[in-house]
Design a protein around this motif. Structure first.
Motif, PDB file in Angstrom:
ATOM      1  N   ILE A   1      -4.430  -6.748   0.794  1.00  0.00           N
ATOM      2  CA  ILE A   1      -5.549  -6.054   1.568  1.00  0.00           C
ATOM      3  C   ILE A   1      -5.826  -6.385   2.190  1.00  0.00           C
ATOM      4  O   ILE A   1      -6.581  -6.383   1.167  1.00  0.00           O
ATOM      5  N   GLU A   2      -6.762  -7.394   3.290  1.00  0.00           N
ATOM      6  CA  GLU A   2      -7.757  -7.312   3.134  1.00  0.00           C
ATOM      7  C   GLU A   2      -9.089  -6.392   3.449  1.00  0.00           C
ATOM      8  O   GLU A   2      -8.644  -5.650   4.460  1.00  0.00           O
ATOM      9  N   ILE A   3     -10.141  -5.836   2.690  1.00  0.00           N
ATOM     10  CA  ILE A   3     -10.744  -4.295   3.148  1.00  0.00           C
ATOM     11  C   ILE A   3     -12.333  -4.918   2.368  1.00  0.00           C
ATOM     12  O   ILE A   3     -12.293  -6.056   2.417  1.00  0.00           O
ATOM     13  N   MET A   4     -13.308  -3.616   3.133  1.00  0.00           N
ATOM     14  CA  MET A   4     -14.286  -4.326   2.793  1.00  0.00           C
ATOM     15  C   MET A   4     -14.998  -3.048   1.960  1.00  0.00           C
ATOM     16  O   MET A   4     -14.811  -2.180   1.954  1.00  0.00           O
TER      17      MET A   4
ATOM     18  N   ILE B   1     -10.571  -8.568  -0.961  1.00  0.00           N
ATOM     19  CA  ILE B   1      -9.176  -8.199  -0.664  1.00  0.00           C
ATOM     20  C   ILE B   1      -8.929  -7.868  -2.112  1.00  0.00           C
ATOM     21  O   ILE B   1      -9.817  -7.534  -2.873  1.00  0.00           O
ATOM     22  N   ALA B   2      -7.744  -7.137  -1.911  1.00  0.00           N
ATOM     23  CA  ALA B   2      -7.495  -5.498  -2.918  1.00  0.00           C
ATOM     24  C   ALA B   2      -6.173  -6.479  -3.531  1.00  0.00           C
ATOM     25  O   ALA B   2      -5.145  -6.290  -2.280  1.00  0.00           O
ATOM     26  N   ILE B   3      -5.603  -6.735  -4.946  1.00  0.00           N
ATOM     27  CA  ILE B   3      -4.582  -6.826  -5.432  1.00  0.00           C
ATOM     28  C   ILE B   3      -4.319  -6.132  -6.262  1.00  0.00           C
ATOM     29  O   ILE B   3      -5.198  -5.448  -6.555  1.00  0.00           O
ATOM     30  N   ASN B   4      -2.960  -5.917  -6.429  1.00  0.00           N
ATOM     31  CA  ASN B   4      -2.376  -5.696  -7.306  1.00  0.00           C
ATOM     32  C   ASN B   4      -2.451  -6.839  -8.769  1.00  0.00           C
ATOM     33  O   ASN B   4      -1.638  -8.144  -8.425  1.00  0.00           O
ATOM     34  N   HIS B   5      -2.794  -6.660  -9.867  1.00  0.00           N
ATOM     35  CA  HIS B   5      -3.390  -7.995 -11.024  1.00  0.00           C
ATOM     36  C   HIS B   5      -2.514  -7.858 -11.523  1.00  0.00           C
ATOM     37  O   HIS B   5      -2.371  -9.153 -12.348  1.00  0.00           O
ATOM     38  N   SER B   6      -0.996  -7.706 -11.292  1.00  0.00           N
ATOM     39  CA  SER B   6      -0.203  -8.478 -12.364  1.00  0.00           C
ATOM     40  C   SER B   6       0.661  -8.965 -11.444  1.00  0.00           C
ATOM     41  O   SER B   6       0.545 -10.601 -12.213  1.00  0.00           O
ATOM     42  N   SER B   7      -0.385  -9.077 -10.897  1.00  0.00           N
ATOM     43  CA  SER B   7       0.860 -10.675  -9.993  1.00  0.00           C
ATOM     44  C   SER B   7      -0.309 -11.767 -10.036  1.00  0.00           C
ATOM     45  O   SER B   7       0.366 -12.576 -10.240  1.00  0.00           O
ATOM     46  N   PHE B   8      -1.074 -11.411 -10.291  1.00  0.00           N
ATOM     47  CA  PHE B   8      -2.106 -12.746 -10.922  1.00  0.00           C
ATOM     48  C   PHE B   8      -1.770 -12.837 -11.773  1.00  0.00           C
ATOM     49  O   PHE B   8      -2.422 -14.236 -12.781  1.00  0.00           O
ATOM     50  N   ALA B   9      -2.153 -11.843 -13.256  1.00  0.00           N
ATOM     51  CA  ALA B   9      -1.796 -11.985 -14.405  1.00  0.00           C
ATOM     52  C   ALA B   9      -0.156 -12.788 -14.481  1.00  0.00           C
ATOM     53  O   ALA B   9      -0.527 -14.411 -15.361  1.00  0.00           O
ATOM     54  N   ARG B  10       0.434 -13.008 -13.624  1.00  0.00           N
ATOM     55  CA  ARG B  10       1.945 -13.768 -13.135  1.00  0.00           C
ATOM     56  C   ARG B  10       1.154 -15.441 -12.728  1.00  0.00           C
ATOM     57  O   ARG B  10       2.322 -15.942 -12.355  1.00  0.00           O
ATOM     58  N   GLY B  11       0.666 -15.749 -12.728  1.00  0.00           N
ATOM     59  CA  GLY B  11       0.074 -16.719 -12.482  1.00  0.00           C
ATOM     60  C   GLY B  11      -0.010 -17.241 -10.290  1.00  0.00           C
ATOM     61  O   GLY B  11      -0.539 -17.861 -10.011  1.00  0.00           O
TER      62      GLY B  11
ATOM     63  N   VAL C   1      -9.584 -13.127 -13.582  1.00  0.00           N
ATOM     64  CA  VAL C   1     -10.158 -11.699 -12.900  1.00  0.00           C
ATOM     65  C   VAL C   1     -10.025 -11.248 -13.581  1.00  0.00           C
ATOM     66  O   VAL C   1      -8.729 -11.055 -14.458  1.00  0.00           O
ATOM     67  N   THR C   2     -10.802 -10.092 -13.969  1.00  0.00           N
ATOM     68  CA  THR C   2     -10.580  -9.128 -14.706  1.00  0.00           C
ATOM     69  C   THR C   2     -10.194  -7.770 -14.119  1.00  0.00           C
ATOM     70  O   THR C   2     -10.923  -7.404 -13.051  1.00  0.00           O
ATOM     71  N   ARG C   3      -8.513  -7.003 -14.919  1.00  0.00           N
ATOM     72  CA  ARG C   3      -8.634  -5.858 -13.814  1.00  0.00           C
ATOM     73  C   ARG C   3      -9.265  -4.972 -13.570  1.00  0.00           C
ATOM     74  O   ARG C   3     -10.294  -5.057 -14.494  1.00  0.00           O
ATOM     75  N   ARG C   4      -9.664  -4.030 -12.766  1.00  0.00           N
ATOM     76  CA  ARG C   4      -9.876  -2.752 -12.258  1.00  0.00           C
ATOM     77  C   ARG C   4     -11.619  -3.763 -11.358  1.00  0.00           C
ATOM     78  O   ARG C   4     -12.317  -3.007 -11.335  1.00  0.00           O
ATOM     79  N   LYS C   5     -11.734  -5.473 -11.289  1.00  0.00           N
ATOM     80  CA  LYS C   5     -12.968  -5.480 -10.886  1.00  0.00           C
ATOM     81  C   LYS C   5     -13.617  -5.295  -9.237  1.00  0.00           C
ATOM     82  O   LYS C   5     -12.671  -4.883  -8.635  1.00  0.00           O
ATOM     83  N   ASN C   6     -14.537  -4.992  -9.384  1.00  0.00           N
ATOM     84  CA  ASN C   6     -15.078  -4.559  -8.160  1.00  0.00           C
ATOM     85  C   ASN C   6     -14.557  -3.162  -7.466  1.00  0.00           C
ATOM     86  O   ASN C   6     -14.268  -3.269  -6.116  1.00  0.00           O
ATOM     87  N   ILE C   7     -14.299  -2.531  -8.310  1.00  0.00           N
ATOM     88  CA  ILE C   7     -14.169  -1.027  -7.522  1.00  0.00           C
ATOM     89  C   ILE C   7     -15.280   0.120  -8.567  1.00  0.00           C
ATOM     90  O   ILE C   7     -15.677  -0.265  -9.728  1.00  0.00           O
ATOM     91  N   HIS C   8     -15.523   0.952  -8.212  1.00  0.00           N
ATOM     92  CA  HIS C   8     -16.087   1.709  -7.839  1.00  0.00           C
ATOM     93  C   HIS C   8     -15.665   3.605  -8.089  1.00  0.00           C
ATOM     94  O   HIS C   8     -15.358   3.939  -7.365  1.00  0.00           O
ATOM     95  N   PHE C   9     -15.206   3.589  -8.987  1.00  0.00           N
ATOM     96  CA  PHE C   9     -14.281   4.093  -9.320  1.00  0.00           C
ATOM     97  C   PHE C   9     -14.199   6.390  -8.956  1.00  0.00           C
ATOM     98  O   PHE C   9     -15.949   6.410  -9.534  1.00  0.00           O
ATOM     99  N   LYS C  10     -13.586   6.933  -8.506  1.00  0.00           N
ATOM    100  CA  LYS C  10     -13.620   8.116  -7.940  1.00  0.00           C
ATOM    101  C   LYS C  10     -14.213   8.656  -9.668  1.00  0.00           C
ATOM    102  O   LYS C  10     -13.518   8.794 -10.733  1.00  0.00           O
TER     103      LYS C  10
ATOM    104  N   VAL D   1      -2.535  -0.920  -5.444  1.00  0.00           N
ATOM    105  CA  VAL D   1      -3.413  -1.665  -6.065  1.00  0.00           C
ATOM    106  C   VAL D   1      -4.047  -2.141  -7.007  1.00  0.00           C
ATOM    107  O   VAL D   1      -4.157  -0.673  -7.058  1.00  0.00           O
ATOM    108  N   ASP D   2      -5.555  -2.549  -7.470  1.00  0.00           N
ATOM    109  CA  ASP D   2      -6.209  -2.376  -8.568  1.00  0.00           C
ATOM    110  C   ASP D   2      -6.922  -3.473  -8.943  1.00  0.00           C
ATOM    111  O   ASP D   2      -8.134  -3.294  -9.994  1.00  0.00           O
ATOM    112  N   THR D   3      -7.997  -3.925  -8.103  1.00  0.00           N
ATOM    113  CA  THR D   3      -8.819  -5.265  -8.337  1.00  0.00           C
ATOM    114  C   THR D   3      -8.567  -6.017  -7.280  1.00  0.00           C
ATOM    115  O   THR D   3      -8.004  -5.961  -5.712  1.00  0.00           O
ATOM    116  N   VAL D   4     -10.132  -6.262  -6.831  1.00  0.00           N
ATOM    117  CA  VAL D   4     -10.570  -6.484  -5.454  1.00  0.00           C
ATOM    118  C   VAL D   4     -12.072  -7.949  -6.577  1.00  0.00           C
ATOM    119  O   VAL D   4     -12.336  -8.185  -6.867  1.00  0.00           O
ATOM    120  N   ILE D   5     -10.714  -8.816  -5.007  1.00  0.00           N
ATOM    121  CA  ILE D   5     -12.006 -10.043  -4.905  1.00  0.00           C
ATOM    122  C   ILE D   5     -12.840 -11.009  -3.837  1.00  0.00           C
ATOM    123  O   ILE D   5     -11.905  -9.913  -3.099  1.00  0.00           O
TER     124      ILE D   5
END
Lengths: 404, 404
Positions: free
Chosen positions: B94-97, B58-68, B129-138, B106-110
């Motif tokens: 968002i569930e993503i492949m 899944i892809a999330i916005n890390h700020s939500s995770f940071a908020r608990g 969870v580290t922000r920007r995790k599991n993303i291979h950036f452009k 979103v900025d982080t993939v779990i």
């Protein structure tokens, strides 16, 4: 037997268990390079086939030299390719050329460099001459009926040279299996298309096709969409038309990774899924009810590259009864890798003039970073039992360059 | 300038002076393997071309995770190959492949392994969870417009993979020269014939043809008899139709070694004749008035083999602007060789698991003994300045196997 998340060495064993016996075909000698030899090469005559003159010069009967004769009238001159002649008077000589058959009544050849020839007489400018000198005697290299080269192994110029000399205008070699290489993934467009922002071009399959070609295997490229039904129909047909399948993508945990299900429905029996390695963990291997192997490689470029060079190569070498052969190289720097996985790391190698081959790992941005492949020469195989691989230690290496 | 009895290194220099510039042709990507690259490969877009999801999950916005927030309702599911979507509510996911384009907002993939998904909600089973995790950036691997691979060098699967990804459905490569390989010597009969007692079959030319083929060079085989006039007519025609000639035999001191004279009459200017080496001493090298090289190799099988791998290869590599590359190997045993000649000795090599490659010389019965070639892997190059080559010393080695 079905296995999951097995080790690298277990995976190799399972794949070797499914080796095939390839049919034998006959190929003309001019096309035989790179094929794998399926018959023994046997000497059809002695080698050399006659007492062969090894230097240009004169042939004498050594007894005359031993009696003190130093000047030998030239009785006749004979080139290579002429039938055998005979020396009539042992105080004469025969002028003779490299490659020719040694005349009768002579036993020693003196090269031009040690002669002065004037008015049809050759004077020998040597104090001593060994009897039987400069003659490559019949059967000296190998006797008629001897096996020169046993079946097996790849034909190089050395074997081709020898094969020609024993009259093999065509050779028995193994018929290499034909492969279909199948890309999956709806994000992929064809190489001549311009991808949209969220798309990329198919590329893995071109690299794999070339690798198989280097091993003497012809293949066709196919693409199948991420649609379960369509997949099933296409793969079913390919299983009929090809000897083995290589599929890239569609074997991970993704929602649209239908491949394992599709293959199961088609009667392809899973032998294992997932290997304790990085990259290439999701590799899936199965065998159809007709015994045809299906290598379902992860879609990441570096993963599919590594799995091709390790596992498809291992299947091929097993089928050809060839032992595993790795190059052993020395680490130029420490490498740290903690997970309990076999680690394949792209590396640059350098053969130092002290005789060692040193490997420097080049860390890219993971298995999606295939740009890195062009800057490296192959990959190191680092075992799972260790975390620190020290400078100076030696590990196996798989080379993917094809230098001249 | 005409030279005689020169050293091995002088011979290499003279040959490099006569390197050619090969024309550039365009070849479809599926046929490009083994060709030599004649254009830079340039990134047509960033690699990766978009922020690429590197794991299924899944892809999330890390700020939500940071908020608990730990439980994220799945707003939608997106496969690789779908256009970019956007997360509407930052408390959703968002569930993503793998391979897909990262959604907006979103900025982080779990990855699935760290999730429990029930009733359309994904719970994250991680403390941190580290922000920007599991993303291979452009652009992380390489930026648009960067040269990925400069022109030059042989195309391997690595470059072909990359070429496909940048849309090269065809590539510019060098057009390899076409060779005529000419056997001489009246003692030679064709490979499908049964030789008489004093005859042998043509074999060198088959080995040379295969070697050139391995280097990407097509060739035709010809035979000319030891007849000066016939030689002249045939070679004259071949000089018109081919880019370079390889001739075996006819260059020694023999009475029927007409070749140097014939070539002179045809305007082929001798560059050198004879090299201080063993085997292969009588090697003759010249260049036609059109600048076409003529490699006239000694007729002895091992000599012609060695001269092909050393001198024709050197001409080819020079023409392709490739540096000499030898493997450096360690002697397994002492080798004694007194003459002041460069010594090419057939050897078997072994890559020990301590990381060194050791070479054991296999002494045959001289340059006429080519049976020996099938028992060896290549030849050592031992310099003329020494007589004793000690176990443990390191020397260059030329490999003639083509393993997989």
């Amino acid at each position: 037997m079905e296995r999951s998340f097995i080790s690298y060495t277990e995976a190799l064993d399972v794949i070797a268990d499914h080796q095939k016996s390839f049919a034998v075909i006959t190929v003309p000698i001019v096309d035989v390079g790179g094929h794998f030899l399926a018959e023994d090469l046997i000497a059809d005559r002695d080698f050399p086939p006659y007492n062969r003159v090894a230097m240009d010069g004169i042939a004498i009967n050594h007894s005359s030299f031993a009696r003190g004769v130093r000047s030998f009238p030239i009785e006749k001159t004979v080139g290579a390719g002429a039938p055998q002649v005979a020396l009539e008077d042992v105080n004469n000589c025969i002028e003779i050329m490299t490659g020719g058959i040694l005349p009768k009544n002579v036993d020693t050849v003196i090269r031009y460099e040690d002669l002065t020839i004037e008015n049809g007489t050759a004077a020998i400018n040597l104090e001593e001459v060994t009897r039987r000198k400069n003659i490559h005697f019949k059967g000296m290299d190998i006797a008629q009926g001897t096996i020169i080269k046993k079946a097996g192994g790849r034909l190089s110029s050395a074997e081709i040279n020898v094969a020609a000399s024993i009259g093999k205008h065509e050779l028995k070699v193994y018929k290499m299996p034909k492969a279909a290489i199948i890309s999956t993934g709806d994000e992929l467009v064809d190489v001549h298309e311009t991808p949209l922002a969220h798309q990329i071009r198919r590329s893995n399959v071109y690299g794999i096709k070339n690798t198989l070609q280097e091993w003497g295997i012809n293949s066709d490229l196919k693409h199948i969409p991420d649609d379960k039904n369509e997949m099933e129909v296409i793969i079913d047909n390919l299983l009929k038309d090809y000897d083995f399948l290589v599929i890239t993508g569609g074997v991970s945990k993704g929602k649209y990774d239908y491949l394992p299900d599709v293959l199961k429905n088609l009667g392809v029996v899973k032998q294992f899924h997932k290997i304790k390695q990085k990259p290439g963990k999701p590799f899936w291997f199965g065998v159809s009810n007709e015994g045809k192997p299906v290598f379902a490689l992860p879609g990441n470029p570096v993963s599919s590259f590594v799995c091709t060079y390790i596992y498809i190569r291992h299947w091929l070498r097993s089928s050809l009864k060839m032992d595993t052969n790795f190059t052993y190289v020395t680490l130029a720097e420490d490498i740290l890798f903690k997970p309990e996985l076999t680690f394949f790391i792209e590396s640059k190698i350098k053969n130092l003039d002290n005789g060692t081959i040193v490997a420097t790992a080049v860390f890219g941005n993971g298995s999606g970073d295939f740009i890195n492949l062009v800057n490296t020469d192959g990959f190191l195989i680092l075992p799972p039992e260790k975390e620190v691989f020290k400078k100076g230690e030696v590990y196996p290496f798989v080379y993917y360059r094809n230098e001249i």
